[in-house]
Design a protein around this motif. Structure first.
Motif, PDB file in Angstrom:
ATOM      1  N   THR A 153      91.915 -26.759 -61.641  1.00 26.69           N
ATOM      2  CA  THR A 153      92.500 -26.526 -62.902  1.00 26.69           C
ATOM      3  C   THR A 153      93.980 -27.113 -62.797  1.00 26.69           C
ATOM      4  OG1 THR A 153      92.907 -25.130 -64.701  1.00 26.69           O
ATOM      5  CG2 THR A 153      93.445 -24.313 -62.498  1.00 26.69           C
ATOM      6  N   PRO A 170      83.164 -30.192 -66.499  1.00 24.73           N
ATOM      7  CA  PRO A 170      83.974 -29.349 -66.957  1.00 24.73           C
ATOM      8  C   PRO A 170      83.247 -27.935 -67.630  1.00 24.73           C
ATOM      9  CG  PRO A 170      83.695 -30.903 -68.615  1.00 24.73           C
ATOM     10  CD  PRO A 170      82.681 -31.123 -67.417  1.00 24.73           C
ATOM     11  N   ASP A 205      90.479 -16.389 -69.869  1.00 26.63           N
ATOM     12  CA  ASP A 205      89.523 -17.731 -69.873  1.00 26.63           C
ATOM     13  C   ASP A 205      90.228 -18.857 -69.330  1.00 26.63           C
ATOM     14  OD1 ASP A 205      87.485 -16.395 -71.166  1.00 26.63           O
ATOM     15  OD2 ASP A 205      88.398 -16.442 -73.222  1.00 26.63           O
ATOM     16  N   TYR A 234      79.716 -27.107 -71.824  1.00 21.72           N
ATOM     17  CA  TYR A 234      79.684 -27.909 -72.714  1.00 21.72           C
ATOM     18  C   TYR A 234      78.503 -28.857 -72.742  1.00 21.72           C
ATOM     19  CZ  TYR A 234      84.748 -27.424 -72.510  1.00 21.72           C
ATOM     20  OH  TYR A 234      85.907 -26.936 -72.673  1.00 21.72           O
ATOM     21  N   VAL A 291      84.639 -23.511 -68.989  1.00 28.39           N
ATOM     22  CA  VAL A 291      85.348 -22.504 -69.467  1.00 28.39           C
ATOM     23  C   VAL A 291      84.853 -21.231 -68.562  1.00 28.39           C
ATOM     24  CG1 VAL A 291      86.532 -21.032 -71.021  1.00 28.39           C
ATOM     25  CG2 VAL A 291      86.147 -23.441 -71.593  1.00 28.39           C
ATOM     26  N   LEU A 296      81.085 -25.887 -76.713  1.00 34.31           N
ATOM     27  CA  LEU A 296      81.035 -24.575 -75.491  1.00 34.31           C
ATOM     28  C   LEU A 296      79.597 -23.685 -75.821  1.00 34.31           C
ATOM     29  CD1 LEU A 296      84.529 -23.363 -74.921  1.00 34.31           C
ATOM     30  CD2 LEU A 296      83.038 -24.394 -73.235  1.00 34.31           C
ATOM     31  N   ALA A 304      90.137 -22.985 -68.753  1.00 36.04           N
ATOM     32  CA  ALA A 304      89.353 -24.413 -68.684  1.00 36.04           C
ATOM     33  C   ALA A 304      89.478 -25.189 -67.427  1.00 36.04           C
ATOM     34  CB  ALA A 304      89.896 -25.232 -69.664  1.00 36.04           C
ATOM     35  N   CYS A 305      88.558 -25.407 -66.778  1.00 31.25           N
ATOM     36  CA  CYS A 305      88.548 -25.957 -65.307  1.00 31.25           C
ATOM     37  C   CYS A 305      87.691 -26.964 -65.325  1.00 31.25           C
ATOM     38  CB  CYS A 305      88.694 -24.708 -64.512  1.00 31.25           C
ATOM     39  SG  CYS A 305      87.110 -23.710 -64.601  1.00 31.25           S
TER      40      CYS A 305
END
Length: 111
Positions: free
Chosen positions: A38, A67, A11, A95, A69, A101, A13-14
């Motif tokens: 990222t 944003p 996973d 999001y 994931v 999420l 987050a980016c």
């Protein structure tokens, strides 16, 4: 290894940097390149990710700067003595307005 629940997924987050056009091969295989950013803001990493199947349609709704994931796996291969790495995207989580999420579904499955 097409099992999306295996131990070889990660996973990340980016932030969406670019959503490429949907493409189709002669055999009907659909794919799209999603570029994400990222890392530390001082040293951002820009990573191209290959999406296929229903994720092609999910990515169409993404916007640069959003944003997310991303769940992905790394694929490696050798060709003519050179080694190549690909990042295959399996799941995109977005999001909502409350900052929670959720897994983005293709448009035809979202209703």
């Amino acid at each position: 290894m097409n099992d999306k629940t295996n131990d070889d997924t990660f996973d990340l987050a980016c932030t969406v940097a670019e959503v490429g056009p949907a493409r189709k091969t002669e055999k009907g295989y659909r794919f799209r390149e999603l570029v994400v950013t990222t890392g530390n803001p001082r040293y951002p990493q820009t990573i191209p990710v290959q999406l296929s199947g229903p994720r092609v349609d999910v990515a169409a709704a993404l916007t640069p700067g959003e944003p997310i994931v991303l769940t992905f796996s790394l694929r490696g291969r050798e060709h003519n003595g050179k080694r190549y790495v690909a990042v295959d995207g399996w799941k995109i989580q977005r999001y909502d307005a409350a900052g929670c999420l959720y897994t983005a579904a293709p448009p035809d499955m979202a209703s």
